[in-house]
Motif scaffolding. Structure first.
Motif, PDB file in Angstrom:
ATOM      1  N   ARG A 386       0.829  -1.218   0.000  1.00 42.52           N
ATOM      2  CA  ARG A 386       0.000   0.000   0.000  1.00 42.52           C
ATOM      3  C   ARG A 386       0.857   1.259   0.000  1.00 42.52           C
ATOM      4  N   GLU A 387       0.348   2.287  -0.630  1.00 46.17           N
ATOM      5  CA  GLU A 387       1.072   3.554  -0.687  1.00 46.17           C
ATOM      6  C   GLU A 387       1.093   4.206   0.696  1.00 46.17           C
ATOM      7  N   VAL A 388       2.305   4.529   1.177  1.00 46.80           N
ATOM      8  CA  VAL A 388       2.433   5.182   2.500  1.00 46.80           C
ATOM      9  C   VAL A 388       2.403   6.703   2.313  1.00 46.80           C
ATOM     10  N   PHE A 389       3.028   7.189   1.270  1.00 48.63           N
ATOM     11  CA  PHE A 389       3.120   8.625   0.976  1.00 48.63           C
ATOM     12  C   PHE A 389       3.846   9.366   2.089  1.00 48.63           C
ATOM     13  N   GLY A 390       4.949   8.757   2.524  1.00 52.81           N
ATOM     14  CA  GLY A 390       5.779   9.348   3.568  1.00 52.81           C
ATOM     15  C   GLY A 390       7.218   8.921   3.340  1.00 52.81           C
ATOM     16  N   PRO A 391       8.133   9.317   4.251  1.00 46.51           N
ATOM     17  CA  PRO A 391       9.561   9.009   4.058  1.00 46.51           C
ATOM     18  C   PRO A 391       9.890   7.571   4.469  1.00 46.51           C
TER      19      PRO A 391
END
Ligand code: NAD
Length: 487
Positions: A386-391
């Motif tokens: 799943r896409e976390v969209f964080g570092p």
């Protein structure tokens, strides 16, 4: 009736109102906009549109469409070039407001992303003007294909890189002759308001460009449900795309959806390992809030350990700080809710038995999350799928090229991929085998605007970029004249 209002953000005046039919429209209801650089203070109270504002904006866009689509293409192109000039002249103001509003590094805003906004308008002005109608003889006739402007277009954008993304979608819509209602994200609404001012200054007719501020489920939903809207161009999450797709289906309206990603960054043993490690470390910048980021590191087992050490050194050199400071290399996360979401992913990974190689903590006193590397227990781990969209990057190793391809193609996303190899043959094979809208080899983010842009699977529907976007914003019409038709 509320009074029209402007606030000062970083010394730059910004209207907090809608722009409808060339006029600023104030709102009794507002939502609060805060800066990820200083969450304790409110930056602005921004107009919170509702269904009646959406209806008013679409009515203005219907009016604006008649005038704008009726102009010769050269006049429309000139107006868009004036807009590009104005963006360039206000580059530093827009960059500062954008950084304060959503936190991205000021350096990249100033030097790259805002300037791309001007490039987007100039590129589509040139492209619309240069368009030659396809024409060919067939069976005693001449066939000609014309583009008809489709009508009012609703453009809905996400909170990351909002100015660049809005201009990327607004420019082809306007260049094709459509009027636009733009609804920016509620977490970063301010730079769109500067764009709205510039459309007026550039002399676009009233209603050609309209801005509606507000919450997605309220005003965004009302805009996409309006039957007068003829195109919907959306960038954001798959969850929202499902709602927008349902609204588009109800009115039989074409829509494009540029959605999330879970791009692989594939490192072969034959590559320049230092360059690959530089690229992997760069994926942490802007805290990984970039849809195209290569967040799944897939590394040839032969060089896995060397690569991890090279990446560790680069990660340790990153500077988490104030995005206005050019020494900072990692920006804060846009919003406390998003920080909690990122944290949730890592905590669930930890509980599920994945290994946190480094990072895995928030910084106290700011909205930073430490650059994190996770070695998953399995390819099925949520943090891989799943896409976390964080570092947060994951790392997995492979032994054969076939295994690298299988891992690369093993998520439901398919937006982008990055390959590092020094073999031209391998680059060609990987380019053919990886399922994604764009595959970069030994580079990242470089892209000519004529290229199609979009994703496969959960990463989206349709393609924008170049003529793809102009075709999307047009209804194509075939004219067939018998060859004996009098001239
Ligand atoms: P989001 O889907 O939550 O919101 C995007 C926009 O949709 C916002 O303006 C929001 O107000 C609006 N919206 C929300 N609900 C709506 C509804 N029911 N009807 C109409 N509009 C509605 O996405 P986000 O969190 O702002 O953005 C992050 C996502 O965007 C990530 O998944 C990221 O990967 C993706 N993204 C994709 C690209 C790309 O080009 N593929 C570029 C940037 C971001």
């Amino acid at each position: 009736m509320a009074e029209s209002a402007r606030v000062t953000v970083g010394g730059v005046e910004v209207s907090v109102d809608h722009l409808i039919g060339g006029e600023r429209v104030a709102s009794e209801r507002t939502f609060e906009c805060r800066s990820p650089l200083d969450w304790d203070h409110t930056l602005a109270d921004v107009a919170r549109g509702d269904a009646s504002v959406a209806q008013r904006a679409v009515a203005a866009a219907v009016q604006g469409f008649h005038e704008w689509s009726g102009l010769p293409v050269g006049e429309r192109a000139s107006a868009l070039r004036r807009l590009a000039d104005l963006i360039e002249a206000r580059n530093d103001d827009i960059a500062l407001v954008e950084t304060l509003d959503m936190g991205f590094l000021h350096r990249s805003m100033r030097e790259r992303l805002v300037a791309r906004g001007a490039v987007n308008f100039r590129f589509y002005a040139d492209m619309a003007e240069a368009h030659a109608e396809p024409r060919w003889p067939a069976r005693g006739t001449t066939h000609t294909v014309q583009r008809m402007p489709a009508g009012p277009a609703v453009v809905i954008t996400p909170w990351n890189a909002p100015f660049m993304l809005a201009t990327w979608k607004v420019a082809p819509a306007l260049a094709a002759g459509n009027s636009v209602v733009l609804k920016p994200a509620e977490w970063s609404p301010l730079s769109a308001s500067l764009l709205a001012d510039l459309t007026v200054e550039a002399g676009l007719p009233p209603g050609a460009f309209n801005l509606v501020q507000g919450i997605g489920a309220e005003v965004g939903a009302a805009l996409t449900a309006d039957p007068r809207v003829r195109r919907i161009s959306f960038t954001g999450s798959p969850e929202t795309a499902r709602h927008i797709g349902a609204a588009a289906a109800a009115n039989i309206v074409p829509f494009t959806a540029e959605l999330g990603g879970k791009g692989p960054l594939i490192v072969f043993a034959d590559c320049d390992l230092e360059a690959a490690a530089d690229q992997a470390a760069a994926q942490y910048e802007d805290s990984g809030q970039v849809c195209l980021a290569g967040t799944r590191l897939l590394v040839d087992a032969w060089v896995h350990d060397d690569f991890v050490e090279a990446l560790r050194a680069r990660t340790e050199a990153h500077v988490l700080g104030d995005s206005r400071d050019d020494a900072t290399t990692i920006a804060p996360i846009v919003h406390p809710d998003h920080l909690a979401r990122v944290e949730g992913f890592v905590e669930r990974a930890r509980s599920a038995g994945d290994t946190i190689v480094w990072g895995g903590r928030r910084r106290s006193g700011s909205l930073h999350y430490e650059p994190t590397l996770v070695q998953p227990a399995s390819n099925d781990s949520e943090i891989v799928q799943r896409e976390v969209f964080g570092p947060v990057l994951t790392i997995q190793s492979f032994s054969t090229e076939a295994e690298a391809v299988e891992l690369a193609n093993s998520t439901r996303y398919g937006l982008s991929a990055i390959v590092y190899t020094n073999s031209a043959e391998r680059a060609e094979r990987m380019g053919a085998a990886v399922r994604a809208g764009i595959v970069w080899t030994n580079t990242f983010l470089v892209r000519d605007l004529a290229a199609p842009f979009g994703g496969c699977g959960l990463s989206g529907i349709g393609r924008e970029g170049g003529n793809h976007a102009l075709d999307f914003h047009s209804d194509l019409k075939t004219l067939i004249h018998a060859n004996n038709t009098a001239a």
